[in-house]
Design a protein around this motif. Structure first.
Motif, PDB file in Angstrom:
ATOM      1  N   SER A   1      -9.428   8.758  -5.268  1.00 36.77           N
ATOM      2  CA  SER A   1      -8.657   7.557  -5.480  1.00 36.77           C
ATOM      3  C   SER A   1      -9.543   6.411  -5.011  1.00 36.77           C
ATOM      4  N   PHE A   2      -9.504   5.294  -5.717  1.00 38.36           N
ATOM      5  CA  PHE A   2     -10.395   4.186  -5.370  1.00 38.36           C
ATOM      6  C   PHE A   2      -9.698   3.206  -4.457  1.00 38.36           C
ATOM      7  N   SER A   3     -10.460   2.630  -3.540  1.00 32.03           N
ATOM      8  CA  SER A   3      -9.836   1.620  -2.692  1.00 32.03           C
ATOM      9  C   SER A   3      -9.714   0.306  -3.465  1.00 32.03           C
ATOM     10  N   LYS A   4     -10.555   0.129  -4.496  1.00 28.20           N
ATOM     11  CA  LYS A   4     -10.514  -1.130  -5.249  1.00 28.20           C
ATOM     12  C   LYS A   4      -9.353  -1.184  -6.223  1.00 28.20           C
TER      13      LYS A   4
ATOM     14  N   GLN B   1     -15.143   8.953   2.234  1.00 31.85           N
ATOM     15  CA  GLN B   1     -13.906   8.520   2.874  1.00 31.85           C
ATOM     16  C   GLN B   1     -14.090   7.088   3.362  1.00 31.85           C
TER      17      GLN B   1
ATOM     18  N   ASP C   1       0.808  -1.218   0.000  1.00 29.58           N
ATOM     19  CA  ASP C   1       0.000   0.000   0.000  1.00 29.58           C
ATOM     20  C   ASP C   1       0.845   1.275   0.000  1.00 29.58           C
TER      21      ASP C   1
ATOM     22  N   LYS D   1      -5.994   0.075  -6.395  1.00 27.00           N
ATOM     23  CA  LYS D   1      -4.975   0.776  -5.614  1.00 27.00           C
ATOM     24  C   LYS D   1      -4.020   1.523  -6.521  1.00 27.00           C
TER      25      LYS D   1
ATOM     26  N   ALA E   1      -5.556   7.329  -9.333  1.00 32.23           N
ATOM     27  CA  ALA E   1      -6.092   8.579  -8.796  1.00 32.23           C
ATOM     28  C   ALA E   1      -6.490   9.499  -9.932  1.00 32.23           C
TER      29      ALA E   1
ATOM     30  N   ASP F   1      -3.316   9.977  -2.715  1.00 36.87           N
ATOM     31  CA  ASP F   1      -2.866   8.595  -2.642  1.00 36.87           C
ATOM     32  C   ASP F   1      -3.633   7.793  -1.603  1.00 36.87           C
ATOM     33  N   THR F   2      -4.598   8.422  -0.945  1.00 34.91           N
ATOM     34  CA  THR F   2      -5.452   7.644  -0.057  1.00 34.91           C
ATOM     35  C   THR F   2      -6.843   7.611  -0.664  1.00 34.91           C
ATOM     36  N   ALA F   3      -7.515   6.474  -0.474  1.00 35.20           N
ATOM     37  CA  ALA F   3      -8.823   6.282  -1.099  1.00 35.20           C
ATOM     38  C   ALA F   3      -9.831   7.287  -0.562  1.00 35.20           C
TER      39      ALA F   3
END
Lengths: 784, 193
Positions: free
Chosen positions: A259-262, A774, A110, A264, A267, A231-233
């Protein structure tokens, strides 16, 4: 009863304890885990208290009035991994945090690859986020004017070109998101086509030796950057609304990023802004036809993995600008009439948003692609490609032809299209035996096409560059050496004096270099010394222009035999910083060989509009030197003082006289009062700023149409605050510019021959940060 | 194994999506440059020449024309013709003024265009060293003079100059020579014989 008393005592004791321990000072220093170098401008946040600070140039920060307890400290820095430290505060203390470098943490999935910022030994002045905030809706030139050493060359209140140490245009390189801005920089009324709302990080590198950006950064480099992609979802955004009373200006900007958490590392960002203003008002009258319309947008996409990343960026800038009608003169008699009148002939005019002729329309587009790859733990390769297109149409106030009347299509009088493509490759290495450095190559292909009236020729230009810089870093000493070699060929196409379409090729090449040293004898004192040389090839207008400069009543003649202009520069800076005082002093000297300038010939040329003075592009040995001073002093916890002073001296040795159009001496003094913060109202500040600008009496004899205007004194006032509605912050900034409605004219404003400068303006800015989505945060603790 | 394969697919998808978006969303077409042809659009109209035509009111068959000509426009080569006006003393002339653009082929007569925009133009005659009275014979829509047609009352023999000024005064015409921009400003030598 007993029981109750116990409680009372307990409460009392705990209050007492709290009162004692809530007065703790938590000081710290952020250092690079890799080499121990202290990191300035790192963001540190005490998560529980929602307090954010920025480290100073020594990498230090201080939170005051902190209660004892356990806290999470979030540290962010350019090129480093965002890290959360668990801190236990029992008493006032100073802790050094060693921030891991992004490149050394590739084992964790991550952690995304981030840009490595290679700092240099050059003097760099930045505008803080707070300063940028209160300049929203201004022109880019007016934003940059807040950096010490920067002034502007204005064409009224709406067109302003940044000028560093008295140099502008081709001598001041502008980097828009890492790409050199290429337009028609030769024109004094051609402001850079960049949306100021994009600018989230603005800095100015002073001195002729910023060789990694190009050989021709003679005065220095202005860096205009958007924020890094998130850089954070999550999805975040910002809305800015601006209203200025003068010109009845309205501007709005909206930005969304996420940015998506799916996926990684993926962005995105979209941004758009609009602006409209009407006639600017001086204290006594409106200046006709000075409206502006702007429409800009940009978007960016990025995909970052452990060892590599790709990014693309697109931006478009569209503007339509009215040019003050009274400034459009047909001949010297008209100019004389304007000077004797002292104010515009239509000074009874009323407010209007209408943009009539004379006017300008400009469009600028930029596409950028960037890829980088960490092929070894300390080595990175970066490839960058950019395509830029700049179209500029200028419409004179003239009689329409019968055809134009019938069709309704008005042909521009100046119609220019310039397309530039740049390719760059950069090889960077991180700390190896205290050395860090980069090697790069660059290539630019540029085409210019004109329609209608001739002013600059059609041309194709190829520029090739290769450079290397290495920096040796020790805690108390740094040294840097950079060398660059460039070749530029310029093939121009134009009608010769016999009206035959012809072409001519010129090739220029030269070496540029830089040697820089930083001494850090103590934590508080930094001394920078830089010396080097830069050069630029003569520009197409300097080589080939031939004709009347419309609206200026003069004939300008290029010289196709002009040689390369070379500048030798030495810049020294001193930064002294304690908790209360910050001092920045820069002194510079530029020695020019073959400085290109417009020289009055003292001859007149007869035209059907009377006799026009002739100016030739010529070369001379010239020197430009000066001093910039900046000081901030914290008087007590509420009151602080800010000051800025600058002096520039330009001298032409060939004519043994001063250089024309150098900024006059000026000084700013500001007093800020900060109010106590509450949970709902934060960052409330009241500021009063005064500026004194001296008359420019150092001017060459018999070259200007009118003597320089008198000195002037301006007062501005500002009030800014942040209100938190539950979790939603809202920032307000109210300011009054030219509070006393002073009548003045600025020497470096081309409209000073015809009209006063703008009067009072009441400005309101509202910023609404958005946190739309978030997901659950997955920050890892690294230290305890 | 499968996971890695999926990852690769994900990478390719994202990158190609970036590439497609980039190419789709770009943009204004740039002008086709190579091999850099000469400009297609003509430069806008310019005034290069001014003619003054004198008709003796006592003898309308006596027509004289005096010219100022700078065929390549402002800058470039100097004017090729700059006549001295020679007229007779104690006479009355009707004087008409015409303007031309000699950079165009065929030469464009701009006089009509000025007359079409008569509300925005006015001519002025400034005499020096000679005794001549000039009267406007034409009026615009607002009853202000234009100056394309004039009457000159010429007095005694003398030598001097006349400055002929054409002012462009869109929306601001007020019968004043100091208003607006000068479209023409020519000094002629004037000999009254």
């Amino acid at each position: 009863m007993k029981f109750n008393l116990k409680i009372v005592i307990l409460v009392f004791i705990s209050c007492l304890a709290k009162a004692q321990t809530c007065n703790l000072s938590f000081r710290g220093c952020i250092a690079d885990a890799d080499n121990g170098e202290h990191l300035s401008f790192a963001i540190v946040k005490l998560v529980e208290l929602d307090k954010t600070l920025q480290t100073n140039t020594e990498g230090e920060f201080e939170f005051q009035k902190v209660c004892a307890g356990n806290y999470k400290l979030l540290v962010k820095h350019f090129g480093c991994r965002d890290t959360v430290y668990n801190v236990t505060i029992k008493n006032s203390k100073r802790i050094t945090f060693k921030l891991p470098h992004a490149a050394h943490n590739l084992n964790e999935i991550d952690i995304m690859d981030k840009r490595v910022e290679i700092k240099s030994t050059q003097t760099e002045s930045k505008l803080s986020a707070e300063e940028l905030e209160k300049l929203k809706g201004q022109t880019l030139g007016d934003v940059l004017k807040n950096v010490s050493g920067v002034t502007t060359l204005n064409t009224g209140g709406t067109i302003s070109k940044p000028m560093l140490h008295g140099m502008q245009g081709y001598r001041l390189l502008l980097l828009n998101n890492g790409i050199r801005q290429e337009g028609q920089q030769w024109g004094n009324e051609h402001a850079p086509e960049i949306d100021p709302f994009i600018a989230k990080r603005v800095s100015v590198i002073k001195g002729a030796n910023a060789i990694r950006y190009g050989s021709d950064a003679i005065a220095g480099v202005v860096l205009i950057q958007p924020n890094e992609l998130p850089d954070t979802a999550g999805i975040n955004g910002e809305i800015n609304l601006v209203g200025l009373s003068n010109g009845r200006t309205g501007a709005a900007n909206a930005m969304l990023e996420g940015s998506f958490s799916k996926i990684k590392g993926f962005a995105w960002r979209v941004q758009g802004s609009v602006k409209q203003s009407g006639n600017i008002k001086t204290p006594n009258y409106y200046i006709t036809n000075t409206g502006i319309k702007e429409f800009n947008y940009s978007y960016a996409l990025g995909y970052h993995r452990k060892k590599w990343g790709v990014e693309m960026y697109y931006s478009q800038f569209n503007t339509s600008i009215g040019i003050f009608r009274g400034s459009h003169i047909g001949n010297l008699t008209d100019l004389q009439n304007a000077l004797t009148r002292g104010k515009p002939f239509d000074s009874a005019a009323v407010f209007s948003y209408t943009i009539g002729r004379p006017n300008q329309e400009a469009t600028h587009e930029l596409i950028k692609g960037l890829a980088h790859y960490h092929f070894a733990s300390k080595w990175r390769l970066k490839l960058q490609y950019a395509w830029q297109y700049n179209a500029r149409k200028e419409f004179d106030l003239r009689r329409l032809t019968n055809e134009e009347k019938i069709t309704g299509i008005i042909n521009p009088d100046l119609d220019l299209y310039i397309t530039s493509q740049t390719v760059q490759s950069i090889l960077e290495h991180d700390n190896i035996n205290n050395f860090r450095g980069e090697f790069g190559t660059s290539y630019m292909y540029q085409e210019n096409v004109y329609q209608g009236r001739f002013f600059i020729p059609n041309y194709i230009a190829n520029s090739y560059g290769i450079y290397a810089t290495e920096r040796y870093v020790k805690p108390h000493f740094e040294a840097e050496l950079g060398v660059r070699y460039d070749v530029k060929d310029l093939q121009s196409y134009f009608y010769n004096s016999d009206k035959i379409w012809t072409n001519e090729k010129r090739i220029f090449n030269n070496l540029s270099y830089n040697l820089g040293l930083i001494f850090k004898p103590t934590q508080k004192l930094n001394l920078f010394v830089n010396g080097g040389s830069a050069w630029r090839a003569p520009a197409p207008n300097e080589l080939y222009s031939n004709g009347v400069h419309q609206g200026l009543a003069s004939i300008e003649r290029g010289d196709n035999l002009l040689k390369t202009e070379i500048c030798y520069n030495i810049t020294t800076s001193l930064i002294y910083q304690t908790t209360k005082l910050k001092l920045e002093a820069t002194a510079y000297h530029n020695q020019f060989q073959n400085f290109i300038y417009l020289n009055p010939t003292n001859t007149l040329e007869l035209t059907i509009r009377g006799a026009f003075p002739v100016f030739n592009y010529e070369q001379a040995n010239v020197r430009i030197s000066g001093i910039d001073l900046k000081g901030d002093y914290q008087i007590n916890k509420h009151l602080s003082m800010q000051s800025k002073v600058m002096f520039v001296r330009g001298f032409n040795k060939r004519i043994n006289d001063y250089l024309i159009y150098m900024p006059s001496d000026r000084a700013d003094l500001g007093i800020t009062y900060s109010l106590k913060e509450t949970t709902t109202i934060k960052k409330t500040k009241l500021q009063l700023i005064t500026q004194y600008v001296n008359k420019q009496w150092r001017v060459p004899q018999n070259t200007d149409f009118a003597p320089p205007p008198s000195s002037y004194y301006l007062v501005n006032a500002e009030l800014s605050t942040q209100v938190n509605f539950k979790k939603q912050p809202l920032c307000f900034h109210f300011s009054v510019v030219n509070l006393l409605n002073t009548v003045y004219r600025e020497y470096l404003d081309r409209f000073r021959y015809f009209t006063d400068a703008a009067g009072v303006s009441y400005n309101l800015r509202i910023t609404l940060p958005l946190n739309l989505y978030q997901p659950k945060n997955k920050t890892k603790d690294t230290t305890s | 194994m499968r996971n890695e394969h999926m990852k690769k697919i994900k990478h390719t998808t994202v990158i190609s999506a970036l590439a497609i978006v980039t190419s789709l969303l770009s943009c204004k077409k740039d002008k086709d440059l190579s091999p850099l042809p000469a400009p297609v659009n003509n430069p806008p109209e310019v005034i290069t020449s001014l003619h003054l035509t004198f008709v003796d009111s006592s003898n309308i068959s006596s027509v004289q024309t005096f010219k100022f000509r700078d065929p390549d426009g402002d800058g470039g080569n100097p004017p090729v013709q700059r006549d001295t006006i020679k007229i007779s003393a104690n006479k009355t002339y009707s004087v008409s003024v015409s303007f031309f653009d000699e950079t165009k082929n065929p030469i464009a007569n701009i006089t009509n265009e000025i007359n079409n925009e008569k509300n925005d133009h006015q001519l002025f005659f400034n005499f020096s060293g000679v005794n001549v009275q000039s009267f406007y014979l034409d009026k615009d829509g607002n009853n202000l003079p234009i100056g394309l047609m004039n009457l000159w009352r010429v007095k005694a023999t003398s030598n001097g100059t006349v400055k002929v000024v054409l002012k462009h005064q869109p929306g601001i015409k007020n019968n004043s020579q100091s208003t607006g921009e000068s479209d023409a400003d020519v000094d002629f030598q004037l000999k009254i014989q």
